[in-house]
Design a protein around this motif. Structure first.
Motif, PDB file in Angstrom:
ATOM      1  N   ASN A  67      42.658 113.307  46.762  1.00  0.00           N
ATOM      2  CA  ASN A  67      41.671 112.218  46.741  1.00  0.00           C
ATOM      3  C   ASN A  67      41.983 111.126  47.756  1.00  0.00           C
ATOM      4  O   ASN A  67      41.200 110.175  47.895  1.00  0.00           O
ATOM      5  CB  ASN A  67      41.580 111.613  45.336  1.00  0.00           C
ATOM      6  CG  ASN A  67      40.874 112.525  44.360  1.00  0.00           C
ATOM      7  OD1 ASN A  67      39.962 113.264  44.733  1.00  0.00           O
ATOM      8  ND2 ASN A  67      41.290 112.487  43.103  1.00  0.00           N
ATOM      9  N   ILE A  68      43.119 111.237  48.437  1.00  0.00           N
ATOM     10  CA  ILE A  68      43.396 110.341  49.572  1.00  0.00           C
ATOM     11  C   ILE A  68      42.799 111.018  50.790  1.00  0.00           C
ATOM     12  O   ILE A  68      43.368 111.948  51.361  1.00  0.00           O
ATOM     13  CB  ILE A  68      44.903 110.095  49.730  1.00  0.00           C
ATOM     14  CG1 ILE A  68      45.457 109.441  48.460  1.00  0.00           C
ATOM     15  CG2 ILE A  68      45.165 109.197  50.946  1.00  0.00           C
ATOM     16  CD1 ILE A  68      46.950 109.205  48.474  1.00  0.00           C
ATOM     17  N   VAL A  69      41.620 110.573  51.172  1.00  0.00           N
ATOM     18  CA  VAL A  69      40.829 111.307  52.160  1.00  0.00           C
ATOM     19  C   VAL A  69      41.264 111.040  53.585  1.00  0.00           C
ATOM     20  O   VAL A  69      40.962 111.832  54.489  1.00  0.00           O
ATOM     21  CB  VAL A  69      39.326 111.001  51.994  1.00  0.00           C
ATOM     22  CG1 VAL A  69      38.843 111.469  50.627  1.00  0.00           C
ATOM     23  CG2 VAL A  69      39.044 109.500  52.165  1.00  0.00           C
ATOM     24  N   ALA A  70      41.969 109.924  53.805  1.00  0.00           N
ATOM     25  CA  ALA A  70      42.421 109.618  55.165  1.00  0.00           C
ATOM     26  C   ALA A  70      43.547 108.601  55.123  1.00  0.00           C
ATOM     27  O   ALA A  70      43.573 107.714  54.267  1.00  0.00           O
ATOM     28  CB  ALA A  70      41.278 109.079  56.015  1.00  0.00           C
ATOM     29  N   VAL A  71      44.479 108.769  56.047  1.00  0.00           N
ATOM     30  CA  VAL A  71      45.488 107.749  56.350  1.00  0.00           C
ATOM     31  C   VAL A  71      45.337 107.455  57.832  1.00  0.00           C
ATOM     32  O   VAL A  71      45.471 108.344  58.668  1.00  0.00           O
ATOM     33  CB  VAL A  71      46.914 108.245  56.040  1.00  0.00           C
ATOM     34  CG1 VAL A  71      47.929 107.161  56.381  1.00  0.00           C
ATOM     35  CG2 VAL A  71      47.048 108.663  54.578  1.00  0.00           C
ATOM     36  N   THR A  72      45.017 106.222  58.164  1.00  0.00           N
ATOM     37  CA  THR A  72      44.607 105.917  59.526  1.00  0.00           C
ATOM     38  C   THR A  72      45.157 104.576  59.998  1.00  0.00           C
ATOM     39  O   THR A  72      45.459 103.690  59.190  1.00  0.00           O
ATOM     40  CB  THR A  72      43.068 105.906  59.625  1.00  0.00           C
ATOM     41  OG1 THR A  72      42.664 105.592  60.967  1.00  0.00           O
ATOM     42  CG2 THR A  72      42.457 104.896  58.670  1.00  0.00           C
ATOM     43  N   THR A  73      45.231 104.427  61.298  1.00  0.00           N
ATOM     44  CA  THR A  73      45.589 103.142  61.914  1.00  0.00           C
ATOM     45  C   THR A  73      44.348 102.385  62.384  1.00  0.00           C
ATOM     46  O   THR A  73      44.454 101.274  62.890  1.00  0.00           O
ATOM     47  CB  THR A  73      46.509 103.365  63.123  1.00  0.00           C
ATOM     48  OG1 THR A  73      45.831 104.189  64.083  1.00  0.00           O
ATOM     49  CG2 THR A  73      47.808 104.048  62.710  1.00  0.00           C
ATOM     50  N   GLU A  77      37.461 102.354  60.803  1.00  0.00           N
ATOM     51  CA  GLU A  77      37.283 103.647  60.143  1.00  0.00           C
ATOM     52  C   GLU A  77      37.708 103.575  58.677  1.00  0.00           C
ATOM     53  O   GLU A  77      37.058 104.147  57.792  1.00  0.00           O
ATOM     54  CB  GLU A  77      38.119 104.706  60.862  1.00  0.00           C
ATOM     55  CG  GLU A  77      38.146 106.069  60.190  1.00  0.00           C
ATOM     56  CD  GLU A  77      39.162 106.999  60.825  1.00  0.00           C
ATOM     57  OE1 GLU A  77      39.604 107.932  60.132  1.00  0.00           O
ATOM     58  OE2 GLU A  77      39.534 106.787  62.004  1.00  0.00           O
ATOM     59  N   ALA A  78      38.790 102.846  58.410  1.00  0.00           N
ATOM     60  CA  ALA A  78      39.337 102.784  57.056  1.00  0.00           C
ATOM     61  C   ALA A  78      38.399 102.109  56.072  1.00  0.00           C
ATOM     62  O   ALA A  78      38.373 102.459  54.886  1.00  0.00           O
ATOM     63  CB  ALA A  78      40.674 102.064  57.078  1.00  0.00           C
ATOM     64  N   VAL A  79      37.626 101.126  56.522  1.00  0.00           N
ATOM     65  CA  VAL A  79      36.820 100.336  55.585  1.00  0.00           C
ATOM     66  C   VAL A  79      35.330 100.630  55.651  1.00  0.00           C
ATOM     67  O   VAL A  79      34.553 100.043  54.892  1.00  0.00           O
ATOM     68  CB  VAL A  79      37.038  98.820  55.815  1.00  0.00           C
ATOM     69  CG1 VAL A  79      38.510  98.462  55.674  1.00  0.00           C
ATOM     70  CG2 VAL A  79      36.504  98.357  57.170  1.00  0.00           C
ATOM     71  N   GLU A  80      34.912 101.545  56.495  1.00  0.00           N
ATOM     72  CA  GLU A  80      33.478 101.711  56.738  1.00  0.00           C
ATOM     73  C   GLU A  80      32.689 102.094  55.490  1.00  0.00           C
ATOM     74  O   GLU A  80      31.509 101.739  55.365  1.00  0.00           O
ATOM     75  CB  GLU A  80      33.231 102.727  57.856  1.00  0.00           C
ATOM     76  CG  GLU A  80      33.730 104.124  57.576  1.00  0.00           C
ATOM     77  CD  GLU A  80      33.523 105.056  58.772  1.00  0.00           C
ATOM     78  OE1 GLU A  80      32.959 104.590  59.779  1.00  0.00           O
ATOM     79  OE2 GLU A  80      33.953 106.221  58.703  1.00  0.00           O
ATOM     80  N   ASP A  81      33.300 102.796  54.530  1.00  0.00           N
ATOM     81  CA  ASP A  81      32.619 103.174  53.299  1.00  0.00           C
ATOM     82  C   ASP A  81      33.164 102.457  52.074  1.00  0.00           C
ATOM     83  O   ASP A  81      32.826 102.802  50.935  1.00  0.00           O
ATOM     84  CB  ASP A  81      32.732 104.691  53.080  1.00  0.00           C
ATOM     85  CG  ASP A  81      32.015 105.491  54.153  1.00  0.00           C
ATOM     86  OD1 ASP A  81      30.910 105.072  54.561  1.00  0.00           O
ATOM     87  OD2 ASP A  81      32.564 106.522  54.585  1.00  0.00           O
ATOM     88  N   ALA A  82      33.998 101.462  52.269  1.00  0.00           N
ATOM     89  CA  ALA A  82      34.735 100.865  51.154  1.00  0.00           C
ATOM     90  C   ALA A  82      33.836 100.063  50.213  1.00  0.00           C
ATOM     91  O   ALA A  82      33.007  99.271  50.646  1.00  0.00           O
ATOM     92  CB  ALA A  82      35.839  99.967  51.689  1.00  0.00           C
ATOM     93  N   ASP A  83      34.054 100.295  48.912  1.00  0.00           N
ATOM     94  CA  ASP A  83      33.493  99.421  47.881  1.00  0.00           C
ATOM     95  C   ASP A  83      34.486  98.317  47.536  1.00  0.00           C
ATOM     96  O   ASP A  83      34.099  97.228  47.117  1.00  0.00           O
ATOM     97  CB  ASP A  83      33.189 100.221  46.609  1.00  0.00           C
ATOM     98  CG  ASP A  83      32.227 101.359  46.844  1.00  0.00           C
ATOM     99  OD1 ASP A  83      31.181 101.125  47.487  1.00  0.00           O
ATOM    100  OD2 ASP A  83      32.515 102.484  46.397  1.00  0.00           O
TER     101      ASP A  83
END
Length: 265
Positions: A67-73, A77-83
């Motif tokens: 369920n950790i779909v991505a680890v990124t710098t 990209e990290a927050v584009e879909d964040a609730d």
């Protein structure tokens, strides 16, 4: 509850724990960190603790990792879909200021933003983010799978419905939410704990009793499994423990053989 996509910014000790616990409970998690490899190492390193304390099988642990779909710098990209974005970057004002300046340029309008800061209050950090209506704090204890309390507090302008959303999120990931009605340095836990530890320290420093006797009294009288010097470790004639003062934590080593004390931040 509308929170499904969660971004954890900073994968240090607590950030990695929050990320994994959220993923284990079914959230879709993205981790942002300056170094991907170190973040992934910390996440995988949690396996032994979850097995030891919760008897979580390797298969179940690995299922949580999926369920950790991505680890990124890449913060955009990290927050584009964040609730919900939970900030867990290092406890330095300049580091947090730089992070929020970067975050506010890319975070979607729908996202709630929360800090896990143990040192700073919402009113100190919200000015860097700029939108107090959707900014609050959610403070976790270390080893959150075991000490599963989440202290939640907004600033005076946080929307009440968003506070309720974060309370529901805390419950959904297995936490017991503690809702603070207003800011308090140290939240609830440390407001109780720090005076207790300082009182124990004063008893020793003022020559009233030894740390062992102080702990013995406390443990027998209250039934507590540990004493005020819970961090104490005897080794080669020395006693090492934590001394707490507001906004500072020093690690003190006392060597009884030499009578010398050393402290490091």
């Amino acid at each position: 509850m509308t929170i499904k996509n969660v971004t954890i910014a900073g994968a240090g000790t607590l950030g990695s724990q929050i990320a994994y616990q959220s993923a284990l409970k079914g959230m879709r998690v993205t981790v942002w960190n300056r170094h991907v490899e170190s973040a992934e190492t910390r996440l995988h390193a949690l396996k032994d603790a979850y097995h030891r304390d919760l008897k979580l099988s390797e298969a179940d642990f690995n299922a949580g990792l999926t369920n950790i779909v991505a680890v990124t710098t890449d913060l955009r990209e990290a927050v584009e879909d964040a609730d919900l974005v939970i900030e867990a970057v290092p406890e330095a004002m300049e580091v947090k200021e730089a992070f929020y300046e970067e975050l506010k340029a890319v975070v979607p309008d729908k996202a709630i933003v929360a800090s896990n800061s143990s040192t700073f209050m919402p009113s100190q950090l919200v000015k860097f983010f700029g939108d107090p209506r959707r900014f609050l704090h959610i403070h976790f204890a270390n080893e959150i799978w075991k000490y599963n309390v989440a202290e939640i507090v907004g600033n005076p302008d946080t929307k009440p419905e968003l506070v309720e959303e974060v309370i529901d999120f805390a419950k959904a990931i297995g936490m017991v939410p503690i809702h603070l009605y207003k800011e308090q340095p140290g939240y609830v836990l440390n407001s109780l704990l720090i005076p207790f530890l300082n009182a124990a320290m004063a008893l020793w420093v003022n020559g009233i009793a030894s740390p062992h006797e102080i702990d013995k009294d406390w443990m027998i009288s209250t039934g507590s499994p540990s004493g005020a010097h819970i961090e104490a470790k005897s080794k080669d004639g020395s006693l090492q423990f934590n001394v707490f003062v507001p906004n500072v934590q020093n690690n003190i080593t006392i060597n009884y053989a030499t009578g010398k004390a050393t402290a490091t931040n």
